[in-house]
Design a protein around this motif. Structure first.
Motif, PDB file in Angstrom:
ATOM      1  N   ALA A 205       0.814  -1.227   0.000  1.00 39.53           N
ATOM      2  CA  ALA A 205       0.000   0.000   0.000  1.00 39.53           C
ATOM      3  C   ALA A 205       0.850   1.281   0.000  1.00 39.53           C
ATOM      4  O   ALA A 205       0.527   2.223  -0.724  1.00 39.53           O
ATOM      5  N   PRO A 206       1.961   1.359   0.779  1.00 44.00           N
ATOM      6  CA  PRO A 206       2.785   2.574   0.717  1.00 44.00           C
ATOM      7  C   PRO A 206       3.379   2.824  -0.673  1.00 44.00           C
ATOM      8  O   PRO A 206       3.498   3.973  -1.110  1.00 44.00           O
ATOM      9  N   THR A 209       0.685   4.208  -2.877  1.00 38.31           N
ATOM     10  CA  THR A 209       0.500   5.640  -2.605  1.00 38.31           C
ATOM     11  C   THR A 209       1.533   6.481  -3.339  1.00 38.31           C
ATOM     12  O   THR A 209       1.195   7.471  -3.998  1.00 38.31           O
ATOM     13  N   VAL A 213       0.642   9.160  -6.447  1.00 38.43           N
ATOM     14  CA  VAL A 213       0.934  10.594  -6.305  1.00 38.43           C
ATOM     15  C   VAL A 213       1.925  11.057  -7.367  1.00 38.43           C
ATOM     16  O   VAL A 213       1.722  12.078  -8.033  1.00 38.43           O
ATOM     17  N   GLN A 276      -4.423  13.559  -2.459  1.00 37.94           N
ATOM     18  CA  GLN A 276      -4.094  12.168  -2.760  1.00 37.94           C
ATOM     19  C   GLN A 276      -3.320  11.518  -1.623  1.00 37.94           C
ATOM     20  O   GLN A 276      -3.620  10.400  -1.190  1.00 37.94           O
ATOM     21  N   LEU A 277      -2.302  12.226  -1.172  1.00 32.85           N
ATOM     22  CA  LEU A 277      -1.424  11.689  -0.129  1.00 32.85           C
ATOM     23  C   LEU A 277      -2.193  11.425   1.153  1.00 32.85           C
ATOM     24  O   LEU A 277      -2.064  10.358   1.768  1.00 32.85           O
ATOM     25  N   TYR A 279      -5.494  11.029   1.575  1.00 34.79           N
ATOM     26  CA  TYR A 279      -6.514   9.989   1.408  1.00 34.79           C
ATOM     27  C   TYR A 279      -5.886   8.602   1.333  1.00 34.79           C
ATOM     28  O   TYR A 279      -6.352   7.663   2.004  1.00 34.79           O
ATOM     29  N   LEU A 280      -4.830   8.456   0.533  1.00 38.22           N
ATOM     30  CA  LEU A 280      -4.218   7.142   0.352  1.00 38.22           C
ATOM     31  C   LEU A 280      -3.485   6.675   1.606  1.00 38.22           C
ATOM     32  O   LEU A 280      -3.464   5.483   1.907  1.00 38.22           O
ATOM     33  N   GLN A 281      -2.886   7.617   2.339  1.00 37.83           N
ATOM     34  CA  GLN A 281      -2.229   7.227   3.597  1.00 37.83           C
ATOM     35  C   GLN A 281      -3.263   6.784   4.631  1.00 37.83           C
ATOM     36  O   GLN A 281      -3.023   5.850   5.399  1.00 37.83           O
ATOM     37  N   ARG A 283      -6.034   5.412   3.869  1.00 42.64           N
ATOM     38  CA  ARG A 283      -6.487   4.121   3.361  1.00 42.64           C
ATOM     39  C   ARG A 283      -5.512   2.999   3.742  1.00 42.64           C
ATOM     40  O   ARG A 283      -5.935   1.868   3.955  1.00 42.64           O
ATOM     41  N   GLU A 284      -4.218   3.341   3.792  1.00 42.73           N
ATOM     42  CA  GLU A 284      -3.212   2.342   4.187  1.00 42.73           C
ATOM     43  C   GLU A 284      -3.514   1.797   5.586  1.00 42.73           C
ATOM     44  O   GLU A 284      -3.369   0.598   5.847  1.00 42.73           O
TER      45      GLU A 284
END
Length: 287
Positions: A205-206, A209, A213, A276-277, A279-281, A283-284
């Motif tokens: 996941a990281p 991300t 991005v 993005q950063l 939201y995706l972090q 989500r991780e």
């Protein structure tokens, strides 16, 4: 300890000075000129927020932003899906695995302009000729000359080249996953699809991300691909924001106006990247 600290600062200072001179100063100059009517030469007067106000009433600017964001979103999704699939394939135990990794990375080291001109020839001559020989009417014409299809050619080339770097990042992520997790999932009766969603994807996941991005940021700044493939055409069908800023600012006498456009462009890229950063972090953590 003090000598080491001083040596460190003396080593950093030249790089910092060069960065400030060739990056920060031009940025500050651009912001300054965005509040003027400067044409790139001669005298100028301050006009306040007039350039920014005019941007929101310019149909050409609106079209450029719409095309750029559509292109960036589609390309980002495609390049990450393709890169992840390639990385998983190259991570498997297949013959000549290391050689294949090197071959797949080659597009990343090639010049974007050279790649663009090669694909321009492919789309304009090679593919139509091959399609006509095979009786495929849909591909017998140059798609780069069709206002409705030209963006597809740009997406194909951009994704083809960007996939190399993203694949390497995904490969690095896959190397960090312990094999014990797959063995445990197998014992629990998980198939390949469940292993991917419950083991592979959460563990990388990281890297997902980072790829999302970086890819979005790079595609929003697309320039070389369009210059080499379509030049922004046919008409203005593939005119991206960066190309509009370049042409208007350096060729069209709109230096101050496009300086304001570049400031708005920069702010939007920062906002998109931060959102993005975040939201995706988040989500991780939930995976």
């Amino acid at each position: 300890m003090m000598k080491n600290s001083r040596a460190f600062y003396w080593m950093v200072l030249p790089g910092l000075a060069l960065f400030f001179l060739f990056h920060t100063v031009p940025v500050l100059q651009g912001i300054f000129y965005s509040f003027t009517d400067y044409k790139g030469y001669g005298e100028f007067d301050f006009v306040g927020l007039k350039n920014y106000w005019n941007l929101f009433q310019d149909d050409r600017v609106y079209h450029a932003y719409l095309f750029t964001f559509q292109f960036a979103i589609i390309s980002t999704l495609l390049v990450n899906m393709i890169s992840l699939a390639l990385a998983m394939g190259l991570n498997a135990k297949i013959p000549f695995r290391k050689t294949m990794r090197g071959i797949f990375f080659l597009p990343n080291v090639l010049s974007i302009l050279i790649v663009g001109y090669i694909f321009n020839y492919i789309f304009a001559f090679f593919l139509p000729h091959l399609a006509s020989q095979l009786g495929i009417d849909a591909l017998s014409a140059n798609i780069l000359g069709d206002p409705d299809m030209a963006w597809i050619g740009v997406v194909i080339v951009a994704v083809w080249q960007a996939a190399a770097f993203n694949t390497i990042l995904y490969l690095a992520g896959l190397q960090t996953i312990p094999q014990d997790l797959y063995e445990a999932a197998s014992l629990d009766g998980a198939g390949k699809w469940k292993s991917f969603w419950h083991v592979t994807f959460p563990m990388i996941a990281p890297f997902f991300t980072i790829n999302m991005v970086l890819a979005m940021k790079n595609f929003l700044m697309v320039f070389d691909h369009i210059i080499a493939l379509t030049g922004g055409g046919p008409g203005q069908a593939t005119e991206a924001i960066s190309l509009l800023i370049y042409r208007g600012g350096f060729e069209g006498g709109e230096f101050a106006y496009q300086a304001a456009n570049s400031v708005v462009y920069f702010v939007l890229i920062v906002i998109v990247s931060v959102v993005q950063l975040k939201y995706l972090q988040k989500r991780e953590v939930n995976l």
